[in-house]
Design a protein around this motif. Sequence first.
Motif, PDB file in Angstrom:
ATOM      1  N   ILE A   1       0.849   4.358  -2.768  1.00 35.04           N
ATOM      2  CA  ILE A   1       0.678   5.771  -2.377  1.00 35.04           C
ATOM      3  C   ILE A   1       1.812   6.615  -2.945  1.00 35.04           C
TER       4      ILE A   1
ATOM      5  N   LEU B   1      -5.573  11.747  -0.596  1.00 33.92           N
ATOM      6  CA  LEU B   1      -5.250  10.323  -0.470  1.00 33.92           C
ATOM      7  C   LEU B   1      -6.410   9.425  -0.877  1.00 33.92           C
TER       8      LEU B   1
ATOM      9  N   ILE C   1      -6.528   7.541  -4.102  1.00 34.99           N
ATOM     10  CA  ILE C   1      -5.673   6.370  -4.303  1.00 34.99           C
ATOM     11  C   ILE C   1      -6.457   5.115  -3.979  1.00 34.99           C
TER      12      ILE C   1
ATOM     13  N   LYS D   1       0.844  -1.204   0.000  1.00 33.10           N
ATOM     14  CA  LYS D   1       0.000   0.000   0.000  1.00 33.10           C
ATOM     15  C   LYS D   1       0.876   1.250   0.000  1.00 33.10           C
TER      16      LYS D   1
ATOM     17  N   VAL E   1      -7.338   3.345  -0.307  1.00 33.28           N
ATOM     18  CA  VAL E   1      -7.260   4.316   0.799  1.00 33.28           C
ATOM     19  C   VAL E   1      -8.614   4.993   0.954  1.00 33.28           C
TER      20      VAL E   1
ATOM     21  N   THR F   1       4.836  13.033  -1.012  1.00 33.19           N
ATOM     22  CA  THR F   1       3.874  12.201  -0.269  1.00 33.19           C
ATOM     23  C   THR F   1       3.646  12.709   1.149  1.00 33.19           C
TER      24      THR F   1
ATOM     25  N   ALA G   1      -7.058   7.715   5.492  1.00 33.13           N
ATOM     26  CA  ALA G   1      -6.424   8.998   5.173  1.00 33.13           C
ATOM     27  C   ALA G   1      -6.318   9.870   6.424  1.00 33.13           C
TER      28      ALA G   1
END
Length: 727
Positions: A109, A128, A131, A105, A134, A117, A139
Amino acid sequence: MEEYVKGNYKRTIFQSDQGFTIGLLKVQEASDACKNYIGKTLPFTGYFLDLNEVDTYKMKGKLVVHKKYGEQFEVETYEKVLPEEKDAIITFLSSGIFKGIGKKKAESIVKILGKNTLKIILEAPSDLILIEGVNEKLARQLHNTLLKYEESYEIMLSLTEKGFSMKDATTIYSKYKEKTLSILEEDMYTFFYQIKDMTFQKIDLIARKEGYEKTDKRRVKASIIYILRELSFTSGNTYSYREEIVSYLPKVLGEIPQQEIVDDAIRELITSFELMVVKDKYYLQSLYDDECYIASRFRLLAHQEKDHYALENWLEALQKEENLSYNDEQKKAILEAINQNVLVITGGPGTGKTTIIETIVKLYQSFFQYSSKELEEKLVLLAPTGRAAKRMSEKTGMKASTIHRFLKWNKETDTFSINEYFKSEARFVIVDEASMIDVSLMASLLRGLSVQCKIVLVGDQDQLPSVGPGNLLKDIISSSVIETISLKKLYRQGEDSNIIAFAHGIKSGEFDSQYLNVGEDLIFDEVLMQQISDEVSDFAKDFTKYDSFQVLVPTYKTICGIDALNVKLQEIFNPPEHTKKEILIGDTLYREGDKVIQLINMPDENVYNGDLGFIRQIHAGKKKEITIDFDGNLVKYTPSSFHKFKSAWAISVHKAQGSEFDVVVLPITSLYRNMLYRKLFYTAVTRSKKMLVLIGEKIAIQKAIQNTQQIERKTMLEEFLKNGINS
């Protein structure tokens, strides 16, 4: 150029409760002085809030050489450097700090958000959600975790920017966490109230820089507590009067505060449980609580039904076995010690207090048929000083301990591990030299003991009271609430008889010169005050053969004071030699072989206030270090701990309390002025076991014996014992 190293923390070698850490850093980048360590592991020391193997740290300070451990980096400040490269960010996110984020994960991200990030997680967490995998909850969780993670370092930075050291900042944040900044903004004197070693002067300096006015109510409140603490610990009083506090306020504040501000400050201090006012008596809340607790516990023990063990025949058998004979007072003390719930045994020198302790231990063991192991579990021997505990142990053949060590004192937090929540399993405690115990230490001891535990306090009520607040032994005896047995008949005779008889004359207020110069144990050399220093030196030359020899002096200043005499005595007992290394600390020159006295408890090193030792080794080069031998216990001191000891060829009478020496030389002169009073002179005289040498003026001896006007301590313990707390 400022020295620094940057890299990843590998492991901790040592960490104290206050955050002092010795660890290892894998260096990635460094200033010129440390560039040889790039790609290698470097030991570091300093104060740290927390460290983990994921983060990169930039540490500023200097590279030093430790004699034993070699090169290490001494950290003054540090910061956590957030990862910047994509791979480093993936490792960081999947490190376990962020719940629900595994490597897969984390990769997805970072693939979308790239090098930004972490910035996006902090500033725009809603992005977030775009994505895959997520959701809003995750988040928000990522955002909050990273925010909290950053918060601690921002708070630490804020504290150091205001003037707090890294050590202080670590201590403050460890206690208050996320509340730190609000406390800092609301009332930074809170740190002074609640954190050990956070002095009023330290906080006040920062507060004034931050714009606190001289008579700001917050500053007035802190000043009141500061004044009360100073009054209590310099005078020994457990409370003060309002007029005393108010008279000192302008000196501390630099301005006379309005009465309305003072009244409001006092009300708020009472509300916040920093201050207690009983009628017209102003207490630090902690001292009031301590006096109340002692009174409650002792009243409870005194009013409980005592035991009625038939011990007389057992004592008779023990007397025959040990070939000893006790007088009626001593027999009563021994028997009552085991039957009473709480007992005081008091008496002057030569009345057999130490022998009685030894017999109580033997009788207790034989009557209950305890093995040596069972005896140590049931019965505990305690004293306020290491030397007094050692004497108990030597006399009884049983382990004895300082009260601090028994209660498992933590010097970093100034707390005891044995306390009201984790009590000792002991069922019988004997405490020697009880006159030296202040109310706070006694309250801590009682909190750590079960209510079923018997307590025997042994001491001489005519000696000096404790250095700390209170007049414990005197108050207990004067209250008549606790059974007290006073030993009056002299038990020790022979070579000590002149000293003991002289001491008992002092206690009675009589100066009987018939005991002077009639035997070798008590010598009086009458000289003028300007001759005293030379005469002390001349006598000292004759006693260099004695291991247990001590010069006792009431005061540090004057030509006959401790400081001046220590210089002269050093030349006699430890003259300079080319083989002996020396070091200058402040105005004092120390050399290998010097006698020193410990000033501060260091339980981790098994060294306590008042312990005497000798300097065995001095390293006076770039890395200064002194090794002191305390009866075979070698303790190393560095510049940060040099203040914890002092020259001891001559020491104060207060520091000698609880100790005995074969030979005592006691200068006595009118120069000592207000230090010439009966209780102090009596304490000094009774430190001698085999020989006492008085050097000085007969008129000064007479003045000391006749003067009983030493300042009486203001306490309420006697009243609380007699009538209860709510009287």
